[in-house]
Design an enzyme around this catalytic site. Sequence first.
Site, short mmCIF file in Angstrom:
data_model
loop_
_atom_site.label_atom_id
_atom_site.label_comp_id
_atom_site.label_asym_id
_atom_site.label_seq_id
_atom_site.Cartn_x
_atom_site.Cartn_y
_atom_site.Cartn_z
CB CYS A 192 -0.88 -0.05 1.25
SG CYS A 192 -1.85 1.44 1.50
CB CYS A 206 -11.69 12.87 4.21
SG CYS A 206 -11.71 12.78 2.43
CB CYS A 247 -8.68 10.96 6.42
SG CYS A 247 -7.07 10.55 5.73
CD GLU A 271 -7.56 11.56 -4.69
OE1 GLU A 271 -8.23 11.05 -3.78
OE2 GLU A 271 -7.45 11.03 -5.83
CB SER A 290 -7.92 4.26 -3.42
OG SER A 290 -8.99 4.68 -2.60
CB SER A 316 -12.86 7.06 -1.06
OG SER A 316 -11.73 6.23 -1.02
CG LEU A 317 -20.12 6.51 -2.35
CD1 LEU A 317 -20.03 7.46 -3.54
CD2 LEU A 317 -21.13 5.40 -2.65
CG HIS A 318 -16.00 7.54 2.56
ND1 HIS A 318 -15.52 6.26 2.68
CD2 HIS A 318 -14.96 8.28 2.13
CE1 HIS A 318 -14.25 6.24 2.35
NE2 HIS A 318 -13.89 7.44 2.00
CB CYS A 340 -2.58 4.27 4.95
SG CYS A 340 -1.24 3.33 4.27
N1 SAH Z 1 -7.01 9.60 -1.07
C1 SAH Z 1 -7.43 8.36 -1.58
C2 SAH Z 1 -6.51 7.21 -1.25
C3 SAH Z 1 -5.93 7.20 0.13
S1 SAH Z 1 -7.06 6.98 1.46
C4 SAH Z 1 -8.84 8.05 -1.13
O1 SAH Z 1 -9.36 8.74 -0.28
O2 SAH Z 1 -9.41 7.13 -1.69
C5 SAH Z 1 -7.30 5.23 1.38
C6 SAH Z 1 -8.53 4.73 2.11
O3 SAH Z 1 -8.35 4.85 3.52
C7 SAH Z 1 -9.76 5.51 1.74
O4 SAH Z 1 -10.81 4.68 1.36
C8 SAH Z 1 -10.04 6.24 3.02
O5 SAH Z 1 -11.37 6.54 3.11
C9 SAH Z 1 -9.56 5.28 4.09
N2 SAH Z 1 -9.41 5.92 5.40
C10 SAH Z 1 -8.91 7.14 5.67
N3 SAH Z 1 -8.98 7.41 7.00
C11 SAH Z 1 -9.53 6.33 7.58
C12 SAH Z 1 -9.88 6.00 8.94
N4 SAH Z 1 -9.68 6.87 9.94
N5 SAH Z 1 -10.42 4.80 9.18
C13 SAH Z 1 -10.64 3.92 8.16
N6 SAH Z 1 -10.35 4.18 6.89
C14 SAH Z 1 -9.80 5.37 6.58
FE1 SF4 Z 2 -9.52 12.01 2.08
FE2 SF4 Z 2 -7.97 10.08 1.02
FE3 SF4 Z 2 -7.01 12.56 1.39
FE4 SF4 Z 2 -7.51 11.04 3.50
S1 SF4 Z 2 -5.99 10.65 1.93
S2 SF4 Z 2 -8.04 13.23 3.25
S3 SF4 Z 2 -9.29 9.90 2.81
S4 SF4 Z 2 -8.66 11.99 0.04
#
Ligand code: SAH
Ligand code: SF4
Length: 364
Positions: free
Chosen positions: A112, A123, A126, A171, A199, A222-224, A338
Amino acid sequence: MTMPSLGGISQAQLRELLNEMGQPAYRAEQIRLHAWRGSALGFGKMENLPARLRTQLHSRLSWSSLQPVDSTVADRGLTEKLLLRATDGQEVEAVMIRHEGSPASRPRRTVCVSSQVGCAIGCSFCATGQLGLRRNLEAGEITDQVLEAARRWGASGLGQPTNVVYMGMGEPLQNYSAVVSSIRLLQEWGVAPRRVVVSTSGLVPEIDRLAAEGLPVRLAISLHATSDEVRDRLVPLNRRYPIEDLLAAGLRFTARTGRRVSLEYVLIAGVNDSSQDAEGLRRLAAQLHGHVNLIPMNKIPGSQLAAPPLDRCRAFAAMVGPRATMRISRGDRATAACGQLRAAMEADRRRLERTALRLAASSP
Ligand code: SAH
Ligand code: SF4
């Protein structure tokens, strides 16, 4: 300009460099095999190369653009998280995840990778988002994460990376050209684009651009959330590219590449875990013909948001139906987390610095 690293140049560029040094082309393959299999942990250790070449290589090429500074092992050794430092001192995470094979599936070794230091999307759940964007990684800094993993697995006789997921910090589609270059470089190292997952939090124009690259990577969105109202709050980018536009881009990606799009859905108690959400998610996934990965949220410092209780997560998964799997186990959980190792290290360091300052202030 800093020296390029072995992971940051193509096979053709390496052959060209060797040619300039008066070396035959097959040396390129010797060097790359050592690096990929972990049979030498530096140019100086490549015993089948002439001593002069080893010294010459040091002056033209760096072994890696990243230095490991910390690592944590979990899940009986199946998962290893690495904290890696770039030449300018910035740090990123990579996670190595081994999946043991079963009668139905071959063993996989997934890396990863991070694509940026921090992230500008912000987000709310995150840890990386809280940092803001510090800088983009270069293509070589992305491939070097995979090479670091390859050396570690290789040196322990565990094999080489089979899959790469862009789910670490950052991202990927906001660092588009470096990410695409790194996918092409990785292809030369032996990880086919079909075994790569990118992703994204939903940059619609870049999803279309990626679909046109001719790289059969998989896309994870990443829909959420299943309503714009909730997604606007969780993923601020949604205000620019709302759910309907994002899913339409996902469908175009599948039409163009023939590859299915999957959905990532971080479960957060009281925010996106209602029965209506599950029903909405089931519908959206069916529209996309895609799979859903449900990830109970990992706690992050300074936020009240948290995962629902486990039985609620299970009930939610059951309502979404057969398209959903819950990524609660081991390595997958580390993947989801991550960005958090680095955040935790920074918090520790800040605490240590504060303690050191207090001690300095109180000493006579
Ligand atoms: N920025 C991209 C890729 C990196 S994040 C994206 O957002 O898709 C990779 C994944 O980790 C995403 O699906 C994100 O939602 C998830 N993620 C981020 N913070 C998290 C947390 N606190 N708990 C669980 N998953 C998390
Ligand atoms: Fe959102 Fe992915 Fe950036 Fe974290 S790494 S802030 S989940 S876009």
